[in-house]
Scaffold this active site. Structure first.
Site, PDB file in Angstrom:
ATOM      1  CB  CYS A  64      13.201   9.087   7.995  1.00  0.00           C
ATOM      2  SG  CYS A  64      14.063   7.902   6.954  1.00  0.00           S
TER       3      CYS A  64
ATOM      4  CD  GLU B  52      10.154  13.347  10.769  1.00  0.00           C
ATOM      5  OE1 GLU B  52       8.938  13.079  10.852  1.00  0.00           O
ATOM      6  OE2 GLU B  52      10.994  12.566  10.290  1.00  0.00           O
TER       7      GLU B  52
ATOM      8  CD  GLU C 225      12.636   0.669   9.640  1.00  0.00           C
ATOM      9  OE1 GLU C 225      13.253   1.619  10.140  1.00  0.00           O
ATOM     10  OE2 GLU C 225      13.040  -0.499   9.678  1.00  0.00           O
TER      11      GLU C 225
ATOM     12  CE  LYS D  61      -1.839   3.075   1.878  1.00  0.00           C
ATOM     13  NZ  LYS D  61      -1.696   4.485   1.458  1.00  0.00           N
TER      14      LYS D  61
HETATM   15  P1  NAD Z   1       2.154   8.884   7.117  1.00  0.00           P
HETATM   16  O1  NAD Z   1       2.287   8.245   8.436  1.00  0.00           O
HETATM   17  O2  NAD Z   1       1.205   9.986   6.958  1.00  0.00           O
HETATM   18  O3  NAD Z   1       1.742   7.784   6.006  1.00  0.00           O
HETATM   19  C1  NAD Z   1       2.499   6.630   5.781  1.00  0.00           C
HETATM   20  C2  NAD Z   1       1.611   5.589   5.114  1.00  0.00           C
HETATM   21  O4  NAD Z   1       0.632   5.161   6.043  1.00  0.00           O
HETATM   22  C3  NAD Z   1       0.860   6.083   3.892  1.00  0.00           C
HETATM   23  O5  NAD Z   1       0.864   5.082   2.911  1.00  0.00           O
HETATM   24  C4  NAD Z   1      -0.549   6.306   4.440  1.00  0.00           C
HETATM   25  O6  NAD Z   1      -1.560   6.218   3.471  1.00  0.00           O
HETATM   26  C5  NAD Z   1      -0.649   5.168   5.420  1.00  0.00           C
HETATM   27  N1  NAD Z   1      -1.678   5.327   6.470  1.00  0.00           N
HETATM   28  C6  NAD Z   1      -2.242   6.465   6.950  1.00  0.00           C
HETATM   29  N2  NAD Z   1      -3.121   6.181   7.930  1.00  0.00           N
HETATM   30  C7  NAD Z   1      -3.114   4.835   8.088  1.00  0.00           C
HETATM   31  C8  NAD Z   1      -3.782   3.921   8.960  1.00  0.00           C
HETATM   32  N3  NAD Z   1      -4.647   4.339   9.880  1.00  0.00           N
HETATM   33  N4  NAD Z   1      -3.516   2.604   8.851  1.00  0.00           N
HETATM   34  C9  NAD Z   1      -2.610   2.153   7.946  1.00  0.00           C
HETATM   35  N5  NAD Z   1      -1.947   2.962   7.091  1.00  0.00           N
HETATM   36  C10 NAD Z   1      -2.189   4.283   7.162  1.00  0.00           C
HETATM   37  O7  NAD Z   1       3.632   9.310   6.702  1.00  0.00           O
HETATM   38  P2  NAD Z   1       4.077  10.157   5.427  1.00  0.00           P
HETATM   39  O8  NAD Z   1       3.681  11.571   5.636  1.00  0.00           O
HETATM   40  O9  NAD Z   1       3.640   9.454   4.195  1.00  0.00           O
HETATM   41  O10 NAD Z   1       5.656  10.013   5.520  1.00  0.00           O
HETATM   42  C11 NAD Z   1       6.477  10.874   6.226  1.00  0.00           C
HETATM   43  C12 NAD Z   1       6.967  10.220   7.506  1.00  0.00           C
HETATM   44  O11 NAD Z   1       7.621   8.991   7.210  1.00  0.00           O
HETATM   45  C13 NAD Z   1       7.999  11.051   8.224  1.00  0.00           C
HETATM   46  O12 NAD Z   1       7.733  11.066   9.609  1.00  0.00           O
HETATM   47  C14 NAD Z   1       9.310  10.320   7.966  1.00  0.00           C
HETATM   48  O13 NAD Z   1      10.301  10.536   8.931  1.00  0.00           O
HETATM   49  C15 NAD Z   1       8.838   8.910   7.935  1.00  0.00           C
HETATM   50  N6  NAD Z   1       9.799   8.060   7.225  1.00  0.00           N
HETATM   51  C16 NAD Z   1      10.555   7.187   7.951  1.00  0.00           C
HETATM   52  C17 NAD Z   1      11.487   6.396   7.305  1.00  0.00           C
HETATM   53  C18 NAD Z   1      12.334   5.420   8.084  1.00  0.00           C
HETATM   54  O14 NAD Z   1      12.962   4.577   7.463  1.00  0.00           O
HETATM   55  N7  NAD Z   1      12.400   5.493   9.405  1.00  0.00           N
HETATM   56  C19 NAD Z   1      11.652   6.491   5.927  1.00  0.00           C
HETATM   57  C20 NAD Z   1      10.872   7.391   5.219  1.00  0.00           C
HETATM   58  C21 NAD Z   1       9.936   8.178   5.886  1.00  0.00           C
END
Ligand code: NAD
Length: 527
Positions: A280, A378, A246, A173
C-alpha cells in the site's frame, strides 16, 4: 509468457485452495467458513474475553512473548510459506514480514501497559472543589480483523497482538489468497498457551468477511481496497460498529535537485518493486526535478535492469511473482493505457517472459501525466512512472493531486527543507530520505487521509483504537450539594450569571470574588 489464471476458490467443497502464484501449484486448503462458523467464533470470543481482560498486562505479555519465541524458532518455515503463498522472495518474507512482526510483538508485549496506563486529567477550578478525574482504558470486547494478501503475516499479526494486549479477543478473517499463513499464526498462539477462544481464525472469502461484520463484533480493523473498505464501513454503520480503514495508496516520491542521487535512485527502485510493487506504501509515482532528471532516470533504469526476477523460494531473487491474476491484469491495463497515450517504456512493460506464473517485469515509464490512470489509480504492481517538475511548489501540487494520502517521500540533503515540505503534503506519513518501510516501526502510527482511510494502527494511537477511554470522576466532598442543583431562586440566577462572567475565564482570582455568594449557596437556604 504465461497467461494462466489461477483459481482461488472451490465453493462446492466449502473450502478455499491456496496456490503458489509463482508456479500455479496447490499448496494447501482451508475451510470456507460459513455465517454460522463466524457467529460461533464471535460467541466463543465474547465468552472468553472478560477473563483475559482481567489479567495484568504482564500476564498477557507473557503469552505474546511465548508466541514470539515460537515464531522466531520457526522463522524459516514461516518465510517459506509466506513466499509460496504470495510469490515474494524468501528474503522479503523475512525482512518485510517476520522482522517487523517479531519487533511489534516484543514492543507491545512490553510497552502496552505503559502506553495504556490510567491518566489523570487536569480539570482546572473543579479540582479546587474536591473533584478529580482520570481516564482508564477498557478493552472493547471482540475485535474483527479483516486483512489482505500482500503482507499476510505482518498486517494481521501486529493487529492481533495489539488487540490482545489491550485485553480484547479477536476474530481474524484473512484474505482468501493467503489463508495458510493466518492458520499458522493461530497455531503458534495456541501452542504459546493463549486460552482457547481468544484468537479465532475464520478463513474464507468476502462473504466470510461480511459475516464477521454482521456478527456484530465491537470494532472492525479493515485493511484492503477502497471499494471493499467502503462496503465494510457501510455494513458496520448499520450496527454502529466503529471501523478503522487502512486502504490503498498512490504514494508519491519527490526527488529534489540536492538529493543524494545514487541513493534516491536505489530507493525509488526498491520502493516501487519490493513485494512486486504490491505494498500500500509502494512508490507509485516519482517526481524528479528537471535539472537532475536525466541522470536520475539513467540510474533508475540501470538499477532496475540489474534486478533478478524469479521464484520467491529460490536464492538470489530480487523480485518475485505477483500474487494473483486480477492484480496482474490491472497492472497490464494501466501500463497498456499509458503506452497508448504516449508513455515511454524505458524497461519492462510486459509480463515476465522467462518464467511461468504471475510475473510482471519491473517497469519504468516516462512521458506520463496526471490524465493517465497510471498516475491516478492505485496500480499495485512493479511499475515506476516518472515525471519531472521545475519548482518545489509544483512538486507539492503534483504530490497532492491525488484522491489518496497514505505515505509520501521527499529526497533532499537539506533535512530542514525536507521537513518543511513534508508538512505541506497530504498524507498519513511523510518520509524525508526514506521510502515505504515505516509500517515496520511498531512505535509510530500508521494510517492515511483522504481515500487511504481513517483511524490508525501501531503505536499508542493504534492501541487507543482498541480500547475505550472511560472517564472516572470523583467528588470527595460528598456531603455538599452542588451549587447548580435545585432550587433556582433569583439569588441562584444571579450567581450563575456571575459564574458565567468570572468562573469561565479560568482565573482563580476572579472566581474568588464570588466566594461569599458561593458559600451562601452551598451552606445556606436555597429558597
Ligand atoms: P480487498 O479489499 O479485495 O480484500 C481485503 C479483505 O476484505 C479480504 O480479506 C477480503 O476477503 C475481504 N472482503 C472482501 N469483500 C468483503 C466484504 N464485503 N465484507 C468484508 N470483507 C470483505 O483487498 P486486497 O486485494 O486483499 O488487498 C489489496 C488492497 O489492500 C490494496 O488496495 C492495498 O493498498 C490495500 N492495503 C492497504 C494497507 C494499509 O495499511 N493501508 C496495507 C496493505 C494493503
Amino acid at each position: 509468457m504465461s497467461t494462466q489464471t489461477l483459481p482461488t476458490q472451490n465453493k462446492k467443497a466449502a473450502e478455499i485452495i491456496s496456490y503458489d502464484p509463482g508456479t500455479g501449484k496447490e499448496i494447501g486448503r482451508a475451510p470456507l467458513s460459513s455465517l454460522e462458523d463466524v457467529k460461533e467464533a464471535v460467541a466463543k470470543a465474547r465468552q472468553t474475553q472478560p477473563a483475559w481482560a482481567a489479567l495484568s498486562y504482564q500476564e498477557r505479555g507473557r503469552v505474546i512473548l511465548q508466541a514470539r519465541a515460537l515464531m522466531l524458532a520457526e522463522r524459516d518455515q514461516f518465510a517459506l510459506l509466506i513466499s509460496q503463498e504470495t510469490g515474494k522472495p524468501v528474503a522479503e518474507a523475512l525482512s518485510m514480514e517476520i522482522v517487523p512482526t517479531l519487533d511489534a510483538m516484543h514492543y507491545f508485549a512490553h510497552a502496552a501497559g505503559h502506553l495504556l496506563r490510567p491518566q489523570k486529567i487536569d480539570i482546572g477550578q473543579y479540582g479546587l472543589m474536591g473533584r478529580s478525574s482520570s481516564i482508564v482504558f477498557r478493552a472493547l470486547g471482540v475485535i474483527g480483523i479483516i486483512s489482505p494478501w500482500n503482507f499476510p503475516l505482518a498486517t494481521p499479526a501486529d493487529e492481533v497482538v495489539m488487540a490482545l494486549m489491550a485485553g480484547n479477543a479477536v476474530v481474524l478473517k484473512p484474505s482468501e489468497l493467503t489463508p495458510l499463513i493466518a492458520l499458522k499464526l493461530g497455531d503458534i498462539f495456541r501452542r504459546a498457551g493463549l486460552p482457547a477462544g481468544l484468537l479465532n481464525i475464520v478463513t474464507g472469502d468476502g462473504s466470510t468477511g461480511a459475516a464477521l461484520v454482521d456478527a456484530r463484533v465491537d470494532k472492525i480493523m479493515f485493511t484492503g481496497s477502497v471499494a471493499t473498505g467502503k462496503r465494510v464501513a457501510e455494513a458496520a454503520a448499520k450496527y454502529l460498529i466503529p471501523v478503522v480503514l487502512e486502504l490503498g495508496g498512490k504514494d508519491p516520491m519527490i526527488v529534489l535537485e540536492d538529493a543524494d542521487l545514487e541513493n534516491a535512485a536505489r530507493a525509488a527502485v526498491w520502493g516501487a518493486f519490493a513485494n512486486s510493487g504490491q505494498a500500500c506504501a509502494s512508490v507509485e509515482r516519482c517526481y524528479v526535478q528537471e535539472s537532475i532528471a536525466p541522470k536520475f532516470i539513467e540510474k533508475v533504469v540501470a538499477e532496475t535492469r540489474a534486478l533478478k526476477q524469479g521464484l520467491g523460494i529460490e536464492g538470489g531473487i530480487d523480485v518475485g511473482s505477483m500474487s494473483n491474476e486480477n492484480q496482474l491484469q490491472i497492472v497490464a491495463d494501466h501500463v497498456n493505457e499509458a503506452k497508448r497515450d504516449g508513455a515511454q517504456v524505458l524497461t519492462g512493460g510486459k509480463r515476465g517472459s522467462n518464467v511461468n506464473g504471475l510475473f510482471y517485469e519491473p517497469t519504468v515509464l516516462t512521458n506520463v501525466d496526471h490524465d493517465m490512470t497510471i498516475m491516478r489509480d492505485e496500480t499495485f504492481g512493479p511499475v515506476l512512472p516518472v515525471m519531472t517538475f521545475k519548482t518545489q511548489d509544483e512538486a507539492i501540487k503534483l504530490a497532492n493531486d491525488s484522491r489518496y494520502g497514505l505515505t509520501a517521500s521527499i529526497w533532499t540533503k537539506n533535512v530542514a527543507k525536507g521537513q518543511r515540505l513534508a508538512e505541506r503534503i497530504e498524507a498519513g506519513t511523510v518520509m524525508v530520505n526514506e521510502v515505504v518501510y515505516t509500517h515496520g516501526i511498531a512505535q509510530t502510527p500508521w494510517g492515511g487521509v483522504k481515500d487511504s482511510g481513517y483511524g490508525r494502527t501501531h503505536g499508542r494511537m493504534g492501541l487507543l483504537e482498541l480500547v475505550h477511554p472511560q472517564h472516572i470522576h470523583v467528588n470527595r466532598l460528598s456531603f455538599l450539594p452542588d451549587m447548580w442543583w435545585f432550587r433556582y431562586s433569583a439569588q441562584a440566577s444571579r450567581l450563575f450569571g456571575d459564574l458565567a462572567t468570572h468562573f469561565t475565564t479560568g482565573s482563580i482570582v476572579r472566581t474568588s470574588r464570588l466566594l461569599p455568594q458561593m458559600m451562601r449557596r452551598l451552606f445556606g437556604s436555597r429558597e
